[in-house]
Scaffold this motif. Sequence first.
Motif, PDB file in Angstrom:
ATOM      1  N   ALA A   1     -66.378   2.390 -42.811  1.00 38.71           N
ATOM      2  CA  ALA A   1     -66.674   1.626 -41.590  1.00 38.71           C
ATOM      3  C   ALA A   1     -68.096   1.966 -41.166  1.00 38.71           C
ATOM      4  O   ALA A   1     -68.329   2.961 -40.473  1.00 38.71           O
TER       5      ALA A   1
ATOM      6  N   LEU B   1     -55.457  -5.825 -39.056  1.00 40.02           N
ATOM      7  CA  LEU B   1     -56.179  -6.089 -37.806  1.00 40.02           C
ATOM      8  C   LEU B   1     -55.681  -7.375 -37.166  1.00 40.02           C
ATOM      9  O   LEU B   1     -55.379  -7.425 -35.966  1.00 40.02           O
TER      10      LEU B   1
ATOM     11  N   GLU C   1     -61.650  -0.913 -39.079  1.00 35.09           N
ATOM     12  CA  GLU C   1     -61.677   0.546 -39.106  1.00 35.09           C
ATOM     13  C   GLU C   1     -61.520   0.986 -40.564  1.00 35.09           C
ATOM     14  O   GLU C   1     -60.967   0.246 -41.398  1.00 35.09           O
ATOM     15  N   GLN C   2     -62.027   2.168 -40.896  1.00 33.42           N
ATOM     16  CA  GLN C   2     -61.832   2.690 -42.242  1.00 33.42           C
ATOM     17  C   GLN C   2     -60.328   2.793 -42.538  1.00 33.42           C
ATOM     18  O   GLN C   2     -59.556   3.283 -41.715  1.00 33.42           O
TER      19      GLN C   2
ATOM     20  N   GLU D   1     -58.333   0.234 -42.813  1.00 30.09           N
ATOM     21  CA  GLU D   1     -57.646  -0.920 -42.230  1.00 30.09           C
ATOM     22  C   GLU D   1     -57.933  -2.172 -43.055  1.00 30.09           C
ATOM     23  O   GLU D   1     -59.033  -2.354 -43.560  1.00 30.09           O
TER      24      GLU D   1
ATOM     25  N   LYS E   1     -69.626   3.133 -37.719  1.00 27.91           N
ATOM     26  CA  LYS E   1     -69.524   4.499 -37.214  1.00 27.91           C
ATOM     27  C   LYS E   1     -70.876   5.212 -37.221  1.00 27.91           C
ATOM     28  O   LYS E   1     -71.094   6.146 -36.443  1.00 27.91           O
TER      29      LYS E   1
ATOM     30  N   THR F   1     -69.010  -4.367 -42.922  1.00 23.57           N
ATOM     31  CA  THR F   1     -68.428  -3.108 -42.470  1.00 23.57           C
ATOM     32  C   THR F   1     -68.425  -2.085 -43.608  1.00 23.57           C
ATOM     33  O   THR F   1     -68.642  -0.894 -43.378  1.00 23.57           O
TER      34      THR F   1
ATOM     35  N   ARG G   1     -63.869  -1.364 -29.998  1.00 23.68           N
ATOM     36  CA  ARG G   1     -63.512  -0.130 -30.706  1.00 23.68           C
ATOM     37  C   ARG G   1     -64.731   0.513 -31.337  1.00 23.68           C
ATOM     38  O   ARG G   1     -64.853   1.737 -31.392  1.00 23.68           O
ATOM     39  N   ALA G   2     -65.648  -0.324 -31.804  1.00 22.74           N
ATOM     40  CA  ALA G   2     -66.854   0.187 -32.457  1.00 22.74           C
ATOM     41  C   ALA G   2     -67.961   0.539 -31.477  1.00 22.74           C
ATOM     42  O   ALA G   2     -68.991   1.082 -31.874  1.00 22.74           O
TER      43      ALA G   2
ATOM     44  N   GLY H   1     -62.233  -5.418 -32.110  1.00 22.04           N
ATOM     45  CA  GLY H   1     -63.022  -4.717 -33.106  1.00 22.04           C
ATOM     46  C   GLY H   1     -64.366  -4.261 -32.580  1.00 22.04           C
ATOM     47  O   GLY H   1     -64.807  -3.131 -32.847  1.00 22.04           O
TER      48      GLY H   1
END
Length: 241
Positions: free
Chosen positions: A177, A105, A97-98, A100, A180, A77, A206-207, A203
């Motif tokens: 991240a 998590l 996530e950036q 995190e 993204k 990541t 979300r991505a 995860g």
Amino acid sequence: MSTSTKPTVVLVHGAFADASSFAEVIPRLIARGYDVLAPAVPNRSLIGDAAYVASVVRQIPGPVVLAGHSYGGAVITVAGIEDNVRALVYLAGYALEQGESLGELQGRFPDSDLAAALVYTPFPIEGSTESGTDVSVEPDKFPAIFAADVDPDLAAVLAVSQRPLAAQAFADPAPAAAWKTKPSWGLVSSADHTINPDVERYGYERAGMTTIEVDSSHLVMLAHPERVVELIEEAARATAA
């Protein structure tokens, strides 16, 4: 996709394991014409480990598909922002996530069976009077939690040859991240007792990843290597120049 356009596949192992966890995947990728590299991740801190893997990736001429298992997912990541990384593949992994951390998590979901089987051991830090903390898995509980569908004799070897993860790695916030900006694929091990599969699903969703589920233990690369190779090849084909 011709051999000349195939990316190098870099395989990033996770905690409590080493690059030999890809022993069934590597020969299959080589047979399909891929150059493969499976570096030894220090497993000391997320930021330090990602910097190391990024340095390996930078020295590879041409495009790279970066695949990370478990904690290796958190590493890719961050390291995946390197310019020559074309795709990310998460294998029962953490997609942070950036900003995190792993702890943050995981803390959103119920603990897996792993939590009650962890062992904490001090280790010396060079140049410091303070000790670090290594985290590993009780060897007698390792096979059931980590490798339930792997050959028992092999699981017994893996249990006593763990590469511990420093506790610092759970606390480091991800400075980037890569998902993204890089196309990403995710594999959920739906019978995982090491990471709650919902952590993986969350995860990946979300991505916005392309995601598959495999009825597998955490060590999906050893239990279902063909499925892993197929997913890596899908990522390679989809991002070919």
